[in-house]
Design an enzyme around this catalytic site. Sequence first.
Site, PDB file in Angstrom:
ATOM      1  N   GLY C  41      34.038  42.564  59.926  1.00 41.15           N
ATOM      2  CA  GLY C  41      34.746  41.852  58.857  1.00 41.15           C
ATOM      3  C   GLY C  41      35.904  41.065  59.433  1.00 41.15           C
ATOM      4  O   GLY C  41      36.619  41.532  60.321  1.00 41.15           O
ATOM      5  N   GLY C  43      38.195  39.237  57.367  1.00 44.76           N
ATOM      6  CA  GLY C  43      39.198  38.888  56.367  1.00 44.76           C
ATOM      7  C   GLY C  43      40.583  39.267  56.875  1.00 44.76           C
ATOM      8  O   GLY C  43      40.791  39.472  58.063  1.00 44.76           O
ATOM      9  N   LEU C  44      41.523  39.361  55.946  1.00 46.27           N
ATOM     10  CA  LEU C  44      42.890  39.677  56.349  1.00 46.27           C
ATOM     11  C   LEU C  44      42.949  40.952  57.175  1.00 46.27           C
ATOM     12  O   LEU C  44      43.555  40.995  58.244  1.00 46.27           O
ATOM     13  CB  LEU C  44      43.761  39.860  55.112  1.00 46.27           C
ATOM     14  CG  LEU C  44      44.249  38.595  54.426  1.00 46.27           C
ATOM     15  CD1 LEU C  44      45.111  38.976  53.243  1.00 46.27           C
ATOM     16  CD2 LEU C  44      45.027  37.740  55.390  1.00 46.27           C
ATOM     17  N   ALA C  45      42.285  41.998  56.669  1.00 42.58           N
ATOM     18  CA  ALA C  45      42.379  43.295  57.346  1.00 42.58           C
ATOM     19  C   ALA C  45      41.666  43.261  58.688  1.00 42.58           C
ATOM     20  O   ALA C  45      42.197  43.760  59.690  1.00 42.58           O
ATOM     21  CB  ALA C  45      41.793  44.387  56.454  1.00 42.58           C
ATOM     22  N   HIS C 267      40.276  41.880  36.289  1.00 41.79           N
ATOM     23  CA  HIS C 267      41.398  40.933  36.289  1.00 41.79           C
ATOM     24  C   HIS C 267      41.452  40.205  34.951  1.00 41.79           C
ATOM     25  O   HIS C 267      40.449  39.700  34.479  1.00 41.79           O
ATOM     26  CB  HIS C 267      41.222  39.935  37.428  1.00 41.79           C
ATOM     27  CG  HIS C 267      42.468  39.184  37.754  1.00 41.79           C
ATOM     28  ND1 HIS C 267      42.996  38.257  36.892  1.00 41.79           N
ATOM     29  CD2 HIS C 267      43.302  39.229  38.810  1.00 41.79           C
ATOM     30  CE1 HIS C 267      44.110  37.764  37.431  1.00 41.79           C
ATOM     31  NE2 HIS C 267      44.309  38.343  38.592  1.00 41.79           N
ATOM     32  N   SER C 285      44.869  32.290  38.818  1.00 39.98           N
ATOM     33  CA  SER C 285      45.871  33.196  39.367  1.00 39.98           C
ATOM     34  C   SER C 285      46.693  33.894  38.295  1.00 39.98           C
ATOM     35  O   SER C 285      47.018  33.340  37.255  1.00 39.98           O
ATOM     36  CB  SER C 285      46.825  32.419  40.264  1.00 39.98           C
ATOM     37  OG  SER C 285      47.939  33.223  40.551  1.00 39.98           O
ATOM     38  N   ARG C 338      47.584  44.477  35.377  1.00 40.41           N
ATOM     39  CA  ARG C 338      46.302  43.857  35.082  1.00 40.41           C
ATOM     40  C   ARG C 338      45.424  44.685  34.157  1.00 40.41           C
ATOM     41  O   ARG C 338      44.774  44.153  33.257  1.00 40.41           O
ATOM     42  CB  ARG C 338      45.562  43.627  36.388  1.00 40.41           C
ATOM     43  CG  ARG C 338      46.221  42.564  37.201  1.00 40.41           C
ATOM     44  CD  ARG C 338      45.596  42.437  38.557  1.00 40.41           C
ATOM     45  NE  ARG C 338      46.201  41.300  39.257  1.00 40.41           N
ATOM     46  CZ  ARG C 338      45.916  40.954  40.494  1.00 40.41           C
ATOM     47  NH1 ARG C 338      45.051  41.670  41.186  1.00 40.41           N
ATOM     48  NH2 ARG C 338      46.481  39.915  41.048  1.00 40.41           N
ATOM     49  N   GLU C 433      40.597  46.350  51.686  1.00 44.62           N
ATOM     50  CA  GLU C 433      39.958  46.748  50.428  1.00 44.62           C
ATOM     51  C   GLU C 433      38.844  47.768  50.656  1.00 44.62           C
ATOM     52  O   GLU C 433      38.477  48.505  49.749  1.00 44.62           O
ATOM     53  CB  GLU C 433      39.410  45.495  49.710  1.00 44.62           C
ATOM     54  CG  GLU C 433      38.987  45.755  48.266  1.00 44.62           C
ATOM     55  CD  GLU C 433      38.415  44.513  47.566  1.00 44.62           C
ATOM     56  OE1 GLU C 433      38.517  43.414  48.130  1.00 44.62           O
ATOM     57  OE2 GLU C 433      37.876  44.660  46.468  1.00 44.62           O
ATOM     58  N   ARG C 443      45.581  48.198  41.056  1.00 38.45           N
ATOM     59  CA  ARG C 443      46.363  47.497  42.064  1.00 38.45           C
ATOM     60  C   ARG C 443      47.252  46.465  41.385  1.00 38.45           C
ATOM     61  O   ARG C 443      46.821  45.772  40.477  1.00 38.45           O
ATOM     62  CB  ARG C 443      45.434  46.795  43.040  1.00 38.45           C
ATOM     63  CG  ARG C 443      46.163  45.970  44.068  1.00 38.45           C
ATOM     64  CD  ARG C 443      45.207  45.365  45.064  1.00 38.45           C
ATOM     65  NE  ARG C 443      44.343  44.340  44.494  1.00 38.45           N
ATOM     66  CZ  ARG C 443      44.744  43.102  44.211  1.00 38.45           C
ATOM     67  NH1 ARG C 443      45.996  42.739  44.414  1.00 38.45           N
ATOM     68  NH2 ARG C 443      43.890  42.226  43.708  1.00 38.45           N
TER      69      ARG C 443
END
Lengths: 253, 288, 646
Positions: C41, C43-45, C267, C285, C338, C433, C443
């Site tokens: 992966g 992504g960010l992580a 969301h 957003s 949310r 995630e 979250r």
Amino acid sequence: MDFTLKIWRQESQKAKGRFETYKITDISPDCSFLEMLDILNESLVNKLSHPVCFDHDCREGICGMCGLYINGHPHGPDSAITTCQLHMRKFKDGETITIEPWRAKPFPIIRDLVVDRTALDKIIQEGGYVSVTTGGVPDGNSILIPKHKADKAMDSASCIGCGACVAACKNASAMLFVSAKVSQLALLPQGKPEAATRVQNMVAKMDQLGFGNCTNTYACEAECPKEIKRSNIARMNREFILAKVASEEDLQQ
Amino acid sequence: MKLIQFASITKKIALAAFGLFLLLFLPVHLGINLCLLRDDGGEWYRNASHFMGTNYIVKVFEIVLLASVLLHICLAIYLTIENWLARPVRYKVRTKTKTPFMSRYMIWTGGIIACFLVLHFINFYFVKLDLVQGKYSASIEQVDKLFQQKAIKLQQGELNEKEQAALMAQYQAISQISPEKMDKSQKNMVNLTKEEVIQYCGEDFKHVEPDFYTMSKELFANKTYSLIYLVVFVVLGFHLYHAINSLAQTLGLSHRKYSPIIDWISVFYAVLVPLGFAIIPLWFMFVK
Amino acid sequence: MNTLSSKIPEGQLSEKWTRYKSSQKLVNPANKRKLDIIVVGTGLAGASAAASLGALGFNVKIFCISDSPRRAHSIAAQGGINAAKNYQNDGDSVDRLFFDTIKGGDYRAREANVYRLAEVSNSIIDQCVAQGVPFARDYSGMLDNRSFGGAQVSRTFYAKGQTGQQLLLGAYSALSKEIKAGTVKMYERREMMDLVVVDGRARGIITRNLQTGEIERWASHAVVIATGGYGNVYFLSTNAMNCNGSAAVQCFHKGAFFANPCFVQIHPTCIPVKGDYQSKLTLMSESLRNDGRIWVPKKIEDAQAIREGRLNPTDISEQDRDYYLERRYPAFGNLVPRDIASRAAKERCDAGYGVAPSGYGVYLDFKSAIERLGKDKVEARYGNLFQMYEKIVDVNPYENPMMIYPAVHYTMGGLWVDYELQTTIPGLFATGEANFSDHGANRLGASALMQGLADGYFILPYTIQNYLSDQIYQERISTQTEEFTQAENALRDKLETIMSIKGEKTVDTLQRELGHIMWEYVGMGRNAENLRKAIPMLRELRNEFWTNVRVTGDLTSMNPELEKAVRLADHIELSQIIAKDALQREESCGGHYREEFVTNEGEAKRDDDNYMFVAAWQYTGKDQEPIMHKEELKYEFINVQQRNYK
């Protein structure tokens, strides 16, 4: 709505490609372009044939994965959007739509409409970054950045790397892509220490990969889904001249 | 090719720099051409031509200019080939992307201009290089000076028979010279063919100059030729229209405040310069 | 029964991470070069972890499902990233960010993990600024902040409406630098197909090259899973088309526990569904809730008229509008977390006040914001979002209110990890995630980016060394072992089986069916009856898949149908634990809302006495009931209270 689709089909990079014609009927005008292709593909699977391969991911216009050359426009006839944000209401009922892959020497076709754009990553790897490692950095507010510069850098940084600029350019030049990154880092104080080597290395890599030269036709700017401006290219040219003339740093091999 | 080792931007900047030189030259050329319009029998025009043809600094620039033209053309062709190679398989549907007027066709407008340049060189520049025959002019003062020297030699008996005969023939020819072969100021012989130059000035006359004024007038008297000129100036306008702001872009001159000014200069230049050139054939076609 | 040890260090909450770092084992530079780490992966992580590990000197291989790391769905996060910098002098602190996150997560997150997250949040901002991420600045040149749901302070850093993109590109640039340096090797268009476990430790993965169909083996000393969440189990979600929970399911099948699968975040501000052809939902957003006001008509007949197109929203007068969030939650108003905003929208629509043609949609109105701030300012803040909305819906949001409805967005559940982010399989780590650790049952906005980067930049690079320190004696691992061969053969069998079914239903059809079951029975409002119905339906769907799926094409070239089919098979497996987990959790908390467990006022009712635990599911074999393990949550430093945003 009904459409006639002429789609480029090519089994593999080496195989010979051809256009295939498909009729598709009963499409809602609110349907997105890629959803229309989904519907086509589902019908192809139902007919036991191989669906049309095309790249797509986020489907909200930010990942840059999708990219089709539709009726003579990268990302289709609408402005400032990616293919996934294009909706069928932008076409006339009964229209013939020709769909081609991005065409450029550095973007070999993988299958059908899927092309290999890793050339863009290779350019970034030549210097599209600030060479910091994790940790040991100063407080975020210790680097002051004037608002207008931060905003400008943000505008340049909003490039999604879809390659539409290359696809649109009559010379398959990647100048807009490269200049967006060079500009972002040239505008920010963080990017200054490596500015001279960055621009030289990235341009050298771009040339080596076989992208064409810029002839200032600005087709890239006209088709960029994120409206990256041509002033970025001017800034890169300026940075390049400065690097060649005023800096002592050479290309890093 | 060694050229390959230059970065694409370097090549582009070189192309722009050569172009810039041509851009600077064009108004000079135009200025001289506009002298044609002055009803002085070509006095100013001839003087300017004389200056351009004889001044040593100008001669140095002439070489630089010629080199610029050649390099501009060669580099453009080279870059275009590179650009074509960057997209080996072309799109089936022609692009519908909107681009600035004519910016996509610089190589084609440039090509037309290059072809015209060949014609233009044959008509004018090659005459100067004595590769092509044209019309010539000679300063009466200079001819007279040579004639006087020879006359003195004759008196001192230093001329052989053949030379004496030539001198006599020259004297007879000059005395019967028709008025069209004299310019308005009566200082120059003009509109001479090569034979006439020998006839009037003698075989060893060195100061003969091409008579561009007469040549121009004759050329523009030809309607087809004038028409070609006019078409080429329209094409030149197209080429120039993209030239200046493209040049600014290539040299990295882009600024929120100044770029619009550059764009205006670009438009003015692209309209005024070709228009200026076009006035001359038009003037010859309709006024004269 | 396996007891779960979360390995939380002793001591005061604020000292735990410091203490851990000072006492953990490290690997010396010469040995780092000998150790291989696989990161799945980008992504960010994943990208941040690979870049940090590469910079430390480990040999890192990173696998990307797309052609470039920049396609990862982290890129789509719009709003921002939280950090406890307190630049605004509005009373923020690490403690407060910690408290807000725990409270936002409805007291189902692990205290020590969340505190650590809040602690490193500030370093993330500094790191990203140093990378050249163009965060918004104010006129003094200082970093700007905005506020976000579930918080009373302004602590969200942002880069226009493209914060996720900029942070991902920052991580991508760090990764690119390491790729250039040769410490990280990048493998693009590869999908992880199985985890290889040797002697109880994660030792490698099997991938399929999506361009050529080749099956490849990769060995390493440790494996990091950073493959994101499983929201696409619901078919329609805000996740990208390539997002999938497949890798996590493979790990689950190899023995990693799966924690809190039922915690799925819905969301509140997405563009409502339009038709059957729809392939995904687009998120608007959450930052829009800063200035937009959410409403439905007060009169049910007005709502009906709007649905039928007889009435325009602009025709409805101020007193006939029901700003239900402001009415029900005066303290937080439109900025409630949310889950609460989502449920409130569902409640109104279920009661018949929905305004979309389908009945499922509410208004998000900028009229008063435009009156208050002027159109220019609204455009400066949200221009790109408004433009996006107009492109999709063909309605100008400056003139008409936007229409929104909740959609599946994020999954708080994931692979169970301890304090070191290690799963129950030694050597297998999960970040971002893909793990479950920090968000509890819900979250907060702008926290996902924070968690992904915290894990990747500042947590995993430490904790993984604690594991690797004794791996230095382990030679490079060979891919030519029995375990690898077995895993590869099993995969080949699986793929060939799928190709040979040649049934009647396309993958998309089955996927839509799965999504339908999940949304209807295991969606926003759940109850025991529906959940009990869903479980056999999901089992039936699994049978249908394995007997009736139709996949065309071949195994040896690019074949998206096959890719989707493999992921769908895993998603069906996962959906069953989601339903089972939702059924066992007899309380309402965060994203998990059981209609049987509500207060008299209709708010979610938590049961702290019986359900203050993490449910970690263990796979026991095909067709066998998974076993649920409990990790009790102990709140030593925080006062557990009922969540109240009124």
